[in-house]
Write an enzyme that holds these catalytic residues in place. Structure first.
Site, PDB file in Angstrom:
ATOM      1  N   ARG A 133      -9.930 -10.172  -5.049  1.00 23.22           N
ATOM      2  CA  ARG A 133      -9.747  -8.738  -5.309  1.00 23.22           C
ATOM      3  C   ARG A 133      -9.891  -8.380  -6.787  1.00 23.22           C
ATOM      4  NH1 ARG A 133      -7.728  -6.901  -0.291  1.00 23.22           N
ATOM      5  NH2 ARG A 133      -6.511  -8.529   0.704  1.00 23.22           N
ATOM      6  N   HIS A 193     -15.271  -5.145  -3.566  1.00 19.16           N
ATOM      7  CA  HIS A 193     -15.415  -6.494  -4.086  1.00 19.16           C
ATOM      8  C   HIS A 193     -16.785  -7.110  -3.825  1.00 19.16           C
ATOM      9  CE1 HIS A 193     -11.193  -5.811  -4.558  1.00 19.16           C
ATOM     10  NE2 HIS A 193     -10.993  -5.759  -3.251  1.00 19.16           N
ATOM     11  N   HIS A 203      -7.374   2.120  -6.721  1.00 20.35           N
ATOM     12  CA  HIS A 203      -6.776   1.220  -5.728  1.00 20.35           C
ATOM     13  C   HIS A 203      -5.292   1.483  -5.672  1.00 20.35           C
ATOM     14  CE1 HIS A 203     -10.525  -0.798  -5.410  1.00 20.35           C
ATOM     15  NE2 HIS A 203     -10.579  -0.837  -6.721  1.00 20.35           N
ATOM     16  N   ASN A 254     -12.049   5.090  -3.516  1.00 22.03           N
ATOM     17  CA  ASN A 254     -11.368   3.841  -3.196  1.00 22.03           C
ATOM     18  C   ASN A 254     -12.179   3.208  -2.071  1.00 22.03           C
ATOM     19  OD1 ASN A 254      -9.814   1.743  -2.315  1.00 22.03           O
ATOM     20  ND2 ASN A 254      -7.901   2.898  -2.228  1.00 22.03           N
ATOM     21  N   TYR A 257       0.797  -1.239   0.000  1.00 26.03           N
ATOM     22  CA  TYR A 257       0.000   0.000   0.000  1.00 26.03           C
ATOM     23  C   TYR A 257       0.824   1.282   0.000  1.00 26.03           C
ATOM     24  CZ  TYR A 257      -3.883  -3.138   0.910  1.00 26.03           C
ATOM     25  OH  TYR A 257      -4.817  -4.132   0.802  1.00 26.03           O
ATOM     26  N   SER A 309      -3.069  -0.570  -4.502  1.00 23.27           N
ATOM     27  CA  SER A 309      -2.369  -1.804  -4.863  1.00 23.27           C
ATOM     28  C   SER A 309      -2.856  -2.324  -6.207  1.00 23.27           C
ATOM     29  CB  SER A 309      -2.599  -2.852  -3.769  1.00 23.27           C
ATOM     30  OG  SER A 309      -3.955  -3.258  -3.755  1.00 23.27           O
TER      31      SER A 309
HETATM   32  C1  DQA Z   1      -7.532  -1.438  -1.894  1.00 21.19           C
HETATM   33  C2  DQA Z   1      -7.563  -2.892  -2.380  1.00 21.19           C
HETATM   34  C3  DQA Z   1      -8.638  -3.685  -1.671  1.00 21.19           C
HETATM   35  O1  DQA Z   1      -8.657  -5.022  -2.152  1.00 21.19           O
HETATM   36  C4  DQA Z   1      -8.356  -3.713  -0.182  1.00 21.19           C
HETATM   37  O2  DQA Z   1      -9.380  -4.412   0.489  1.00 21.19           O
HETATM   38  C5  DQA Z   1      -8.156  -2.358   0.398  1.00 21.19           C
HETATM   39  C6  DQA Z   1      -7.408  -1.360  -0.371  1.00 21.19           C
HETATM   40  C7  DQA Z   1      -6.348  -0.651  -2.489  1.00 21.19           C
HETATM   41  O3  DQA Z   1      -6.354   0.572  -2.388  1.00 21.19           O
HETATM   42  O4  DQA Z   1      -5.421  -1.255  -3.027  1.00 21.19           O
HETATM   43  O5  DQA Z   1      -8.516  -2.089   1.532  1.00 21.19           O
HETATM   44  O6  DQA Z   1      -8.725  -0.805  -2.300  1.00 21.19           O
END
Ligand code: DQA
Length: 151
Positions: free
Chosen positions: A114, A83, A103, A77, A26, A105
């Site tokens: 995801r 999901h 996102h 976000n 992250y 990530s």
């Molecule tokens: C996220 C990706 C999601 O799968 C995860 O649950 C998050 C952060 C991201 O910013 O990469 O909490 O949204």
């Protein structure tokens, strides 16, 4: 300067815990520093921002019910709600504003669950795996969209 330049930057569940979450996934900015960075990107693009984060799904739904009155576009976000939350997907559709899903990530190259987003179909674009810079891309997309759709 665009007449319609107000962007709501919305963060969902667990994003207030950035800084404690794995920096390899992250990045190393905590939530406050991330919002500061996004504010700087927005200033360069002559956009104004307002930030909202919550860990309560219903609170996000209610924010989306009123966002049309306070913003011209949305960067969202939703965290893990991405999901599976049809409630947030429907509330975003009701908001009826151009939205970009972000996102930090690279969700397509992590766990299987995801890879699916229930909000993607109510967004004009999705940016993932670019960390904080992904927000700059989302803001640029929205600025161009607002400029092209201005009356
Ligand atoms: C996220 C990706 C999601 O799968 C995860 O649950 C998050 C952060 C991201 O910013 O990469 O909490 O949204």
């Amino acid at each position: 300067m665009l007449a319609h330049n107000r962007i709501a930057v919305i963060s969902g569940v667990n994003l207030d815990q950035l800084g404690r979450r794995d920096p390899a996934i992250y990045g190393d900015l905590d939530y406050d520093r991330l919002t500061q960075r996004i504010g700087e990107f927005a200033k360069e693009l002559e956009l104004s921002t307002q930030f909202f984060q919550t860990n309560f799904e219903g609170e996000l739904v209610e924010y989306l019910h009123r966002v049309h009155d306070i913003a011209d576009a949305v960067v969202i976000n939703p965290g893990a709600w991405t999901h599976y939350s049809y409630a947030i997907r429907d509330a975003l559709e009701i908001a009826d504003l151009p939205a970009v899903e972000v996102h930090l990530s690279d969700v397509m190259n992590r766990e299987e669950f995801r890879r699916s987003s229930v909000i993607a179909d109510v967004c004009i674009a999705t940016v993932s795996g670019k960390g904080a810079d992904g927000y700059r891309e989302a803001l640029t997309t929205l600025r161009d969209h607002l400029a092209n759709t201005a009356a």
